[in-house]
Design an enzyme around this catalytic site. Structure first.
Site, PDB file in Angstrom:
ATOM      1  N   LYS A   1      72.914  64.156 -24.295  1.00 49.79           N
ATOM      2  CA  LYS A   1      73.588  62.960 -23.751  1.00 49.79           C
ATOM      3  C   LYS A   1      73.033  61.682 -24.380  1.00 49.79           C
ATOM      4  O   LYS A   1      73.768  60.718 -24.571  1.00 49.79           O
ATOM      5  CB  LYS A   1      73.457  62.917 -22.223  1.00 49.79           C
ATOM      6  CG  LYS A   1      74.412  63.852 -21.492  1.00 49.79           C
ATOM      7  CD  LYS A   1      75.859  63.360 -21.544  1.00 49.79           C
ATOM      8  CE  LYS A   1      76.813  64.288 -20.818  1.00 49.79           C
ATOM      9  NZ  LYS A   1      78.228  63.909 -20.957  1.00 49.79           N
TER      10      LYS A   1
ATOM     11  N   ASN B   1      74.412  61.028 -10.469  1.00 45.64           N
ATOM     12  CA  ASN B   1      75.056  62.236  -9.923  1.00 45.64           C
ATOM     13  C   ASN B   1      76.243  61.856  -9.024  1.00 45.64           C
ATOM     14  O   ASN B   1      76.113  60.994  -8.167  1.00 45.64           O
ATOM     15  CB  ASN B   1      74.066  63.061  -9.099  1.00 45.64           C
ATOM     16  CG  ASN B   1      72.914  63.584  -9.933  1.00 45.64           C
ATOM     17  OD1 ASN B   1      72.264  62.817 -10.650  1.00 45.64           O
ATOM     18  ND2 ASN B   1      72.651  64.872  -9.860  1.00 45.64           N
TER      19      ASN B   1
ATOM     20  N   TYR C   1      70.164  69.150 -22.135  1.00 47.55           N
ATOM     21  CA  TYR C   1      71.353  68.390 -21.714  1.00 47.55           C
ATOM     22  C   TYR C   1      71.087  66.888 -21.833  1.00 47.55           C
ATOM     23  O   TYR C   1      71.888  66.147 -22.419  1.00 47.55           O
ATOM     24  CB  TYR C   1      71.717  68.757 -20.266  1.00 47.55           C
ATOM     25  CG  TYR C   1      72.756  67.854 -19.645  1.00 47.55           C
ATOM     26  CD1 TYR C   1      74.118  68.055 -19.905  1.00 47.55           C
ATOM     27  CD2 TYR C   1      72.397  66.801 -18.808  1.00 47.55           C
ATOM     28  CE1 TYR C   1      75.076  67.226 -19.338  1.00 47.55           C
ATOM     29  CE2 TYR C   1      73.354  65.974 -18.246  1.00 47.55           C
ATOM     30  CZ  TYR C   1      74.687  66.193 -18.511  1.00 47.55           C
ATOM     31  OH  TYR C   1      75.635  65.360 -17.954  1.00 47.55           O
TER      32      TYR C   1
ATOM     33  N   SER D   1      77.731  70.846 -18.921  1.00 46.44           N
ATOM     34  CA  SER D   1      77.267  69.782 -18.023  1.00 46.44           C
ATOM     35  C   SER D   1      76.179  70.212 -17.038  1.00 46.44           C
ATOM     36  O   SER D   1      75.727  69.402 -16.232  1.00 46.44           O
ATOM     37  CB  SER D   1      78.454  69.216 -17.241  1.00 46.44           C
ATOM     38  OG  SER D   1      78.962  70.207 -16.382  1.00 46.44           O
TER      39      SER D   1
ATOM     40  N   GLU E   1      70.795  61.533 -16.421  1.00 52.16           N
ATOM     41  CA  GLU E   1      69.780  62.479 -16.911  1.00 52.16           C
ATOM     42  C   GLU E   1      69.089  61.946 -18.170  1.00 52.16           C
ATOM     43  O   GLU E   1      68.016  62.418 -18.537  1.00 52.16           O
ATOM     44  CB  GLU E   1      70.400  63.846 -17.200  1.00 52.16           C
ATOM     45  CG  GLU E   1      70.779  64.641 -15.962  1.00 52.16           C
ATOM     46  CD  GLU E   1      69.576  65.159 -15.165  1.00 52.16           C
ATOM     47  OE1 GLU E   1      68.603  65.626 -15.777  1.00 52.16           O
ATOM     48  OE2 GLU E   1      69.624  65.077 -13.926  1.00 52.16           O
TER      49      GLU E   1
ATOM     50  N   GLY F   1      81.285  71.983  -8.901  1.00 54.14           N
ATOM     51  CA  GLY F   1      81.051  73.407  -9.125  1.00 54.14           C
ATOM     52  C   GLY F   1      79.946  73.930  -8.212  1.00 54.14           C
ATOM     53  O   GLY F   1      79.022  73.200  -7.845  1.00 54.14           O
TER      54      GLY F   1
ATOM     55  N   SER G   1      75.006  59.772 -18.935  1.00 53.48           N
ATOM     56  CA  SER G   1      74.463  60.386 -17.717  1.00 53.48           C
ATOM     57  C   SER G   1      73.098  59.820 -17.342  1.00 53.48           C
ATOM     58  O   SER G   1      72.276  59.502 -18.218  1.00 53.48           O
ATOM     59  CB  SER G   1      74.323  61.891 -17.967  1.00 53.48           C
ATOM     60  OG  SER G   1      73.481  62.483 -17.014  1.00 53.48           O
TER      61      SER G   1
HETATM   62  P1  GDP Z   1      71.287  67.527 -12.016  1.00 55.05           P
HETATM   63  O1  GDP Z   1      70.658  66.309 -11.445  1.00 55.05           O
HETATM   64  O2  GDP Z   1      72.371  67.217 -13.006  1.00 55.05           O
HETATM   65  O3  GDP Z   1      70.326  68.514 -12.551  1.00 55.05           O
HETATM   66  O4  GDP Z   1      72.108  68.192 -10.785  1.00 55.05           O
HETATM   67  P2  GDP Z   1      71.845  69.527  -9.910  1.00 55.05           P
HETATM   68  O5  GDP Z   1      72.737  69.398  -8.722  1.00 55.05           O
HETATM   69  O6  GDP Z   1      72.001  70.754 -10.741  1.00 55.05           O
HETATM   70  O7  GDP Z   1      70.307  69.431  -9.499  1.00 55.05           O
HETATM   71  C1  GDP Z   1      69.819  68.355  -8.750  1.00 55.05           C
HETATM   72  C2  GDP Z   1      68.403  68.632  -8.334  1.00 55.05           C
HETATM   73  O8  GDP Z   1      68.375  69.694  -7.381  1.00 55.05           O
HETATM   74  C3  GDP Z   1      67.447  69.037  -9.444  1.00 55.05           C
HETATM   75  O9  GDP Z   1      66.227  68.329  -9.282  1.00 55.05           O
HETATM   76  C4  GDP Z   1      67.202  70.527  -9.205  1.00 55.05           C
HETATM   77  O10 GDP Z   1      65.920  70.993  -9.638  1.00 55.05           O
HETATM   78  C5  GDP Z   1      67.281  70.555  -7.680  1.00 55.05           C
HETATM   79  N1  GDP Z   1      67.539  71.892  -7.137  1.00 55.05           N
HETATM   80  C6  GDP Z   1      66.788  72.552  -6.228  1.00 55.05           C
HETATM   81  N2  GDP Z   1      67.288  73.770  -5.970  1.00 55.05           N
HETATM   82  C7  GDP Z   1      68.399  73.897  -6.752  1.00 55.05           C
HETATM   83  C8  GDP Z   1      69.348  74.953  -6.940  1.00 55.05           C
HETATM   84  O11 GDP Z   1      69.267  76.017  -6.344  1.00 55.05           O
HETATM   85  N3  GDP Z   1      70.377  74.701  -7.812  1.00 55.05           N
HETATM   86  C9  GDP Z   1      70.486  73.507  -8.483  1.00 55.05           C
HETATM   87  N4  GDP Z   1      71.540  73.304  -9.315  1.00 55.05           N
HETATM   88  N5  GDP Z   1      69.598  72.511  -8.344  1.00 55.05           N
HETATM   89  C10 GDP Z   1      68.566  72.697  -7.494  1.00 55.05           C
END
Ligand code: GDP
Length: 327
Positions: free
Chosen positions: A155, A180, A151, A82, A129, A187, A127
């Site tokens: 999906k 989201n 991903y 995920s 996404e 996590g 999703s």
């Molecule tokens: P996603 O929407 O399923 O990809 O959920 P995430 O929580 O992994 O990421 C959300 C957004 O946060 C994305 O646009 C990432 O590029 C941005 N982002 C910026 N910095 C970070 C980081 O350090 N970790 C993650 N997971 N996302 C980040």
């Protein structure tokens, strides 16, 4: 008692859904993969009413066996690879589990079927996404898909195959296109929880800095506890259908960071935050904002927890668990 079978029981949504279905009087079966899966210990301790059932989304016979054994009324397919960032490095695994896993689960549902007057109802975790490089704003059930990661591509396959099986075999199969959704059980690899946990640790002097990627992307963030109710509502309708589940609001990562630090009483967040290219993605989803009108009108669903309350809930939780560690 109605019976529910959940894949992804050890994840955030599996836990919230089990909690919710328990209050609705369900017998709950949770599929657990692998030998001695350490995440199962958490589920056993917190959710003693969930009966673990062995199975793997990569293994069709194991899914058939699990459904034969448990004879569920409802199947919730929440299991997946995920994490978008991981899917770039493990694209084939993601296609197999997040994409083909849906096909296998649908085949198992077709084979086992359930009683003729009470066929198995199937929920697929689709999703936001899938919208990726968005074609319109806000995104609805009719917005075309343009995924931006392995991903997202997996999906889209899962979503399309659910529609195809519904139309081809008359299955009661629904997809929730969930934007989201977060909470204290998220996590630490996801940005919301990464931020709230780091804020708590910085506040307590356990960590000096927070290293992030892109601060400009925008997400429609809701509370996972609200969103699992929409999953259940979809399976209680007369007809199967697909629904966007979202708040209708969007916020940037920078807004998230500002709010989370402020919640811990820190106003100069720039002192603690650094960006590193390793957290940027090869292709980014810049903006997500969902239109949940259909879910509101047809399911009577609406989100209860707004963005500031979500961030506050997560920061408070992380302050509690991190301070308990140093006592
Ligand atoms: P996603 O929407 O399923 O990809 O959920 P995430 O929580 O992994 O990421 C959300 C957004 O946060 C994305 O646009 C990432 O590029 C941005 N982002 C910026 N910095 C970070 C980081 O350090 N970790 C993650 N997971 N996302 C980040």
């Amino acid at each position: 008692m109605p019976r529910a079978f959940i894949t992804g029981i050890t994840g955030q949504d599996g836990q919230h859904l089990a909690e919710f279905l328990h209050t609705q009087g369900y017998d709950i079966y949770g599929m657990v993969k692998g030998q001695n899966n350490p995440r199962m210990t958490v589920v056993r301790e917190e959710f003693p009413y969930v009966e673990p059932v062995p199975g793997d989304l990569a293994d069709l016979p194991s899914l058939v066996k699990a459904l034969e054994q448990t004879q569920p009324d409802e199947v919730y397919n929440l299991g997946a690879i995920s994490f978008v960032a991981l899917s770039f490095n493990q694209a084939e695994l993601t296609a197999n589990i997040t994409g083909l896993g849906v096909l296998r689960m649908l085949e198992a549902v077709r084979m086992v079927g359930g009683a003729t007057n009470n066929p198995i109802r199937f929920y697929q975790a689709s999703s936001s996404e899938m919208f990726g490089k968005v074609r319109e704003t806000p995104q609805t059930e009719r917005t075309p898909f343009h995924p931006r990661s392995p991903y997202g591509c997996a999906k889209v396959f899962g979503h399309d195959i659910v529609v195809n099986y519904r139309e081809s075999y008359d299955l009661f199969a629904c997809s929730g296109i969930l934007f989201n959704h977060e909470g204290p059980r998220r996590g630490l690899e996801f940005v919301t929880r990464k931020v709230t946990n780091a804020v708590a640790r910085i506040k307590l002097g356990l960590q000096q800095e927070l290293v992030l990627g892109n601060l400009d992307s925008k997400r429609d963030w809701g509370y996972a506890g609200d969103y699992v109710k929409a999953m259940w509502l979809m399976l209680q309708q007369d007809q199967p259908d697909d629904y966007v589940v979202a708040t209708g609001e969007t916020h940037s990562i920078e807004e998230l960071v500002t709010l989370a630090f402020a919640e811990a009483g820190i106003d100069d967040w720039q002192r603690y935050v650094r960006q590193d290219p390793k957290f940027f993605r090869p292709a980014e989803v810049d903006l997500l904002i969902g239109d949940p009108s259909k879910a509101r009108e047809k399911l009577g669903w609406k989100p209860e927890v707004d963005f500031p309350s979500l961030v506050k809930m997560m920061v408070e939780h992380d302050l509690r668990i991190e301070s308990a560690k140093i006592r």
